[in-house]
Every structure is written in structure tokens, then in C-alpha cells.
Write an enzyme that holds these catalytic residues in place. Structure first.
Site, PDB file in Angstrom:
ATOM      1  N   GLY A  19       0.824  -1.202   0.000  1.00  0.00           N
ATOM      2  CA  GLY A  19       0.000   0.000   0.000  1.00  0.00           C
ATOM      3  C   GLY A  19       0.856   1.248   0.000  1.00  0.00           C
ATOM      4  O   GLY A  19       2.048   1.203   0.312  1.00  0.00           O
ATOM      5  N   CYS A  29       5.200  -6.137   1.887  1.00  0.00           N
ATOM      6  CA  CYS A  29       5.567  -4.714   1.854  1.00  0.00           C
ATOM      7  C   CYS A  29       4.849  -3.952   2.974  1.00  0.00           C
ATOM      8  O   CYS A  29       5.167  -4.128   4.131  1.00  0.00           O
ATOM      9  CB  CYS A  29       5.296  -4.125   0.471  1.00  0.00           C
ATOM     10  SG  CYS A  29       6.166  -2.577   0.153  1.00  0.00           S
ATOM     11  N   TYR A  30       3.846  -3.117   2.660  1.00  0.00           N
ATOM     12  CA  TYR A  30       3.106  -2.448   3.730  1.00  0.00           C
ATOM     13  C   TYR A  30       2.509  -3.486   4.683  1.00  0.00           C
ATOM     14  O   TYR A  30       2.430  -3.268   5.899  1.00  0.00           O
ATOM     15  CB  TYR A  30       1.998  -1.566   3.150  1.00  0.00           C
ATOM     16  CG  TYR A  30       1.263  -0.751   4.189  1.00  0.00           C
ATOM     17  CD1 TYR A  30       1.659   0.554   4.483  1.00  0.00           C
ATOM     18  CD2 TYR A  30       0.189  -1.290   4.910  1.00  0.00           C
ATOM     19  CE1 TYR A  30       1.002   1.294   5.462  1.00  0.00           C
ATOM     20  CE2 TYR A  30      -0.465  -0.566   5.894  1.00  0.00           C
ATOM     21  CZ  TYR A  30      -0.056   0.738   6.157  1.00  0.00           C
ATOM     22  OH  TYR A  30      -0.688   1.477   7.128  1.00  0.00           O
ATOM     23  N   HIS A  53       7.704  -7.588  -3.403  1.00  0.00           N
ATOM     24  CA  HIS A  53       6.426  -7.973  -4.018  1.00  0.00           C
ATOM     25  C   HIS A  53       6.591  -9.276  -4.793  1.00  0.00           C
ATOM     26  O   HIS A  53       7.036  -9.268  -5.950  1.00  0.00           O
ATOM     27  CB  HIS A  53       5.931  -6.865  -4.954  1.00  0.00           C
ATOM     28  CG  HIS A  53       5.446  -5.651  -4.232  1.00  0.00           C
ATOM     29  ND1 HIS A  53       4.135  -5.516  -3.807  1.00  0.00           N
ATOM     30  CD2 HIS A  53       6.092  -4.532  -3.842  1.00  0.00           C
ATOM     31  CE1 HIS A  53       3.998  -4.353  -3.198  1.00  0.00           C
ATOM     32  NE2 HIS A  53       5.174  -3.735  -3.195  1.00  0.00           N
ATOM     33  N   GLU A 103       4.323 -11.026  -6.134  1.00  0.00           N
ATOM     34  CA  GLU A 103       3.287 -11.191  -7.161  1.00  0.00           C
ATOM     35  C   GLU A 103       3.685 -10.659  -8.519  1.00  0.00           C
ATOM     36  O   GLU A 103       3.045 -10.987  -9.534  1.00  0.00           O
ATOM     37  CB  GLU A 103       1.973 -10.530  -6.709  1.00  0.00           C
ATOM     38  CG  GLU A 103       2.033  -9.033  -6.498  1.00  0.00           C
ATOM     39  CD  GLU A 103       2.481  -8.626  -5.110  1.00  0.00           C
ATOM     40  OE1 GLU A 103       2.236  -7.484  -4.734  1.00  0.00           O
ATOM     41  OE2 GLU A 103       3.088  -9.457  -4.406  1.00  0.00           O
ATOM     42  N   ASP A 106     -16.904 -12.407 -22.832  1.00  0.00           N
ATOM     43  CA  ASP A 106     -17.583 -12.301 -21.538  1.00  0.00           C
ATOM     44  C   ASP A 106     -19.095 -12.506 -21.666  1.00  0.00           C
ATOM     45  O   ASP A 106     -19.673 -13.337 -20.962  1.00  0.00           O
ATOM     46  CB  ASP A 106     -17.302 -10.938 -20.899  1.00  0.00           C
ATOM     47  CG  ASP A 106     -15.818 -10.689 -20.684  1.00  0.00           C
ATOM     48  OD1 ASP A 106     -15.056 -11.667 -20.667  1.00  0.00           O
ATOM     49  OD2 ASP A 106     -15.421  -9.514 -20.574  1.00  0.00           O
ATOM     50  N   LYS A 143     -10.377 -12.655 -16.409  1.00  0.00           N
ATOM     51  CA  LYS A 143     -10.574 -12.911 -17.832  1.00  0.00           C
ATOM     52  C   LYS A 143     -10.096 -14.307 -18.244  1.00  0.00           C
ATOM     53  O   LYS A 143     -10.790 -15.004 -18.997  1.00  0.00           O
ATOM     54  CB  LYS A 143      -9.816 -11.849 -18.646  1.00  0.00           C
ATOM     55  CG  LYS A 143     -10.085 -11.896 -20.134  1.00  0.00           C
ATOM     56  CD  LYS A 143     -11.413 -11.257 -20.454  1.00  0.00           C
ATOM     57  CE  LYS A 143     -11.603 -11.038 -21.933  1.00  0.00           C
ATOM     58  NZ  LYS A 143     -12.826 -10.284 -22.234  1.00  0.00           N
TER      59      LYS A 143
END
Length: 518
Positions: A57, A84-85, A175, A177, A232, A374
Site C-alpha cells: 500500500g 511490503c506495507y 512484491h 506477485e 464475456d 478474464k
């Protein structure tokens, strides 16, 4: 209804929180993102997560009133991973210290080296002595909380990896990710395995659960669905049809701005192959009449959007007894509709849904894809038996060819554009490149150029080919076609499409450009 094992991601406002969820879904772990100020002690109790991840964050835990995790989290007895945060608030709340500045900020690529002790969530790490990670922090942990040990350090983060193994609390300053932490996915895999997840989140299971949920919500009432022909809305329509059969009616509006053969392809697949109730509305004269002489891109978009709503409502009103409107809302739309601070996000894209219809028509919403990303929608489409060629289609904008025709729109230019685009896509497929490309199309330019064909002079349109690679459409780079491919494609377009005598290739990335021309 089957209850999946669930992981909770508490969002502190990181720009990459969605990537955490995507990494976990790839591991067949069901997770949800919720903003920190919505996660109360009562919420935690009701959600009953098997594990919790605290996101990064932009705030500073040193600021009075900055975001915190709920205190009851620390006594739930479930594994927690702070990023992180998330690491910094974990340390602060459990008795450690965080400081700002002092030259220990890190932004970008860094390298973490291990301590002598090993950690289960780092299995597969440090085989070569150190690991590349992506840092983005101004504050730093200056004292770890009681019970924690250090398992990895970087030049500016002496507590880059910490853990209290006894309580199953883990924290990293980087991070995992993002793509720039190459073994980040392995860290998440180790964490969910440690937390006891069995990978029970599958599209086969989701299909069964979604069908049951639709039946419970709708009962014997009728549903209308705006079918664009995109992935979609198509997957949503097939899923709902499997649940309620002829109580679903789809409305497909042909606004005259579709690609070559597209309207026929969509109508044939849904009316004939799936035997759906389908209203195919050819309103091309209405749309093209309203767009005549319009060259401003925003006016084009607004004109098309308003007309689409009017036309859809006209046909929907003919469906007696309809009480529900189906939309292909995806999970990113849901996440973006509420920011981590609880306010409305400005990032929702109006073309995702039929904006304004539910309120005007007094219909209730059916959104069977609202938990999916997606790539998961495509996986569900395969599970439902949609043709692979259809599921893998490149994105196509709501305004269609209108924004691939800079300047004033005319029927003549649209006809030329359709033919050129068909040749281009055919070339890409023939060379086996379609699935490597995020999006590819032709734009017809608002200029004519002099050319020579045979012994005669031509004065025809120029066109631009566009092809980009991307992960999510937010950033993109041009596809590096060979000169042989480009030369062959240009020759085919000029030979086969009357009205074009010059072909260019757009090599602009996003940013600074956009993927579409308008």
C-alpha cells in the site's frame, strides 16, 4: 452449495493487489480481495478464511491513523503473509518497529540473500545463493516483532524476509506477485500448501455452483442478456442458458460497425448451435446515420453508447415478464468499483457493461462471472464447450470499427476496412501467430495517397496495421513481425482490397500511445 476453501486478501491500496489474486487463482485457490476498512472482526469471523494475505500500500505505518489489520486476525490461528506495507503493519501491530527514510528506501530490482536458517515457504529459493525480487518501499522495518526471525536480507532491507514459524506468520518486504520477482509464484505455492489448501477451485466446480446459484436467484422468471459477441457476454449467456433454458432471451444489436462476417457468425452460433432465444437486431442504418460526418472520437463513442442503450431497451421491452438483466461483469470490475479507501473508483470502463439499463428498466442483475478473471472466463468457456476459436478471440471494442476509422465515418471506408482487416487476421492465423498476440487490427487512415498499379495511377486510402502483446491491456508493446511477414501482408492487402494502395505498421507502445487509434 459447495463451499470452497477460501483465502482472504486484505487490500491496503497497492496497485498490484489484483496480481496476488491472479497468482492464487492459477494455483486453484479461491480468494477474495476486500479493502482493509471493510474487514472488521465480524467480517473475519463470517468469512472464515483458511489463510490471509496483507497487501502492499502507499501509506506509511508511521503516520497516525494509517491503515491496520483487524486485531482479531492475530488470534485466529490461521497463516498470515504480509507483503511490503503488509509486513510493516504486521511488525508494528505485533510489537516491532518501522521507520521512515534514513537512506534505506528501495525501488525496483534488488537481490535477497538467505540467512543460515531455512523457511518452508522458501522451498525452491536460493538454489544459486540469492534471488532477484522487486522492491517498492520508502519505510523499513527497524526492529522485528517478538517471536520473529530473519530468513532473508537485501542491501537496504535487513529484514527482507521474516517469520514467526510457531504462529505461521510470514512477512516479506518485496512484491512476490510481480513478474520481476521470478520465483514469486513458488513462494505463494509454498504458502498455500502450508495453509492446507487442496486446490479445490476448478472451472468444473464453478460451473456447477454457478448454475445452481442462477436457478436459486431467478427461479422461473425471465432473463434478458445483451449479447455483444465478445467472450464475456457469450460465456455468461451460455452458462445462464444451461441453467434456465428458454427463460433466457439474448439481444444482439448489429450497429453496422462489426468485422466481416461477425454478425452472421454470432447469430449462427447462438441461435443454431445453442438453440437460444435470440433477437438479432440489425440497426446499422440507425447507427451509421447518426454517425454520418462525425469525426471526433469522443462524440463517436457517446453517440454509439446512447443509441445502444436506446435500441437495447426497445427490444428488451418486447420480452414479456423479464425481471432480470444479465451482464458479463468480471471480478476486476467488482474490485475497481470500490477502492481500498472505500470511495468509488474512477477506473471502471463503461464498455464493460450496459451502463444505465438496470436503473431505467427496473430489472435485477444476474452477474454469473463476477468472481472470475478474464483467463478464468476463457477456461469456463472451454468447460461449457464454446469453440476454441471463439474463446481465444482478441478483444474487440464496443464502438467497433468506428474507432479504427479516424476522421469521418462512411460506408465506403467501413467496407474497405472490413476487407483489409479480414486479410490481415487471415495472414496472422496462417503464420500461426494469432495466440501470441493480444490484439491485432487495421486502421484506415483519413488520407489518400498516390500509387502506381500496373501502368495506371491510383489515389487511394492508406492503412495502418496494429498488433500488440500485453498481459492485461493496461500496458502493451508492438508485436515484432518479420519484414517478410509485413511485406507479404502489405502485398496481399493492396492486391485484394480495392481502395487501399499503401500499408504501414504502427510500432508505438502503450504508453505513450493507446492500443486503439481513437
Amino acid at each position: 452449495m459447495t463451499q470452497h476453501q477460501r483465502l482472504l486478501i486484505i487490500d491496503f491500496g497497492s496497485q498490484v493487489t489484483q496480481l496476488i489474486a491472479r497468482r492464487l487463482r492459477e494455483l486453484n485457490v479461491y480468494c477474495e480481495i476486500h479493502p482493509y476498512n471493510k474487514v472488521t472482526d465480524a467480517f473475519l469471523r463470517d468469512f472464515a478464511p483458511r489463510a490471509v494475505i496483507l497487501s502492499g500500500g502507499p501509506d506509511s505505518v508511521t503516520r497516525a491513523g494509517s491503515p491496520r489489520a483487524p486485531e482479531s486476525l492475530w488470534t485466529m490461528g490461521v497463516p498470515v503473509l504480509g507483503i511490503c506495507y503488509g509486513q510493516q503493519t504486521m511488525m508494528t501491530q505485533l510489537g516491532g518497529k518501522v521507520e521512515s527514510g534514513h537512506g534505506t528506501a528501495e525501488f525496483g530490482r534488488a537481490f535477497v540473500t538467505p540467512t543460515e536458517e531455512r523457511l518452508a515457504i522458501l522451498n525452491g529459493w536460493f538454489e544459486d545463493g540469492r534471488e532477484q525480487v522487486w522492491m517498492s518501499h520508502g519505510d523499513h522495518v527497524s526492529q522485528i516483532a517478538p517471536g520473529f526471525k530473519v530468513y532473508g536480507t537485501s542491501p537496504n532491507a535487513p529484514f527482507a524476509i521474516t517469520a514467526d514459524v510457531e504462529r505461521n506468520f510470514y512477512a516479506v518486504q518485496f512484491h512476490p506477485e510481480v513478474h520481476h520477482t521470478p520465483k514469486g509464484a513458488r513462494l505463494y505455492e509454498n504458502f498455500v500448501r502450508l495453509a492446507g489448501f487442496t486446490g479445490d477451485w476448478t472451472m468444473a466446480g464453478y460451473r456447477e455452483q454457478a448454475i445452481q446459484k442462477i436457478r436459486e436467484q431467478v427461479g422461473d422468471k425471465k432473463v434478458i442478456c445483451g449479447l455483444s459477441g465478445g467472450v464475456d457476454s457469450s460465456v455468461a449467456a451460455v452458462l445462464i442458458h444451461e441453467a434456465i433454458g428458454d427463460n433466457l432471451t439474448c439481444v444482439f444489436v448489429d450497429h453496422g460497425l462489426l468485422r466481416k462476417g461477425e454478425a452472421e457468425e454470432v447469430v449462427t452460433m447462438f441461435r443454431d448451435h445453442y438453440n437460444m432465444q435470440l433477437i438479432a437486431a440489425d440497426e446499422s442504418d440507425l447507427f451509421l446515420g447518426a454517425l454520418e460526418g462525425v469525426s471526433d472520437p469522443e462524440v463517436k463513442r457517446k453517440t454509439i453508447g446512447k443509441l445502444f442503450i436506446d435500441v437495447f431497451q426497445k427490444y428488451a421491452n418486447r420480452i414479456e415478464g423479464a425481471e432480470f438483466l444479465a451482464q458479463g461483469t468480471l471480478y476486476p470490475d467488482v474490485i475497481e468499483s470500490v477502492s481500498f479507501s472505500g470511495g468509488p473508483s474512477v477506473t471502471i470502463k463503461s464498455h464493460h457493461n450496459v451502463g444505465g439499463l438496470p436503473e431505467k428498466m427496473g430489472l435485477k442483475l444476474v452477474e454469473p462471472l463476477r468472481e472470475l478473471f478474464k483467463d478464468e472466463v476463457r477456461a469456463l468457456g472451454r468447460e461449457l464447450g464454446l469453440p476454441a476459436k471463439f474463446i481465444g478471440r482478441h478483444p474487440f471494442p464496443g464502438p467497433g470499427l468506428a474507432i479504427r476509422c479516424p476522421g469521418a465515418i462512411t460506408r465506403e471506408k467501413l467496407a474497405i476496412l472490413r476487407e483489409a482487416d479480414a486479410v490481415y487476421i487471415d495472414q496472422i492465423r496462417k503464420h500461426g501467430l494469432y495466440d501470441e498476440i493480444w490484439q491485432a487490427f487495421v486502421a484506415i487512415l483519413p488520407v489518400r495517397t498516390v500509387g502506381v498499379m500496373g501502368d495506371g495511377r491510383t489515389y487511394d486510402y492508406a492503412c495502418a496495421l496494429r498488433a500488440v502483446t500485453s498481459v492485461d491491456g493496461m500496458t502493451a508493446d508492438y508485436y515484432p513481425f518479420s519484414h517478410e511477414f509485413l511485406g507479404e501482408t502489405a502485398t496481399r492487402i493492396i492486391n485484394e482490397v480495392k481502395g487501399i494502395n499503401r500499408v504501414t505498421y504502427d510500432i508505438t507502445s502503450k504508453p505513450p500511445g493507446t492500443i486503439e487509434w481513437e
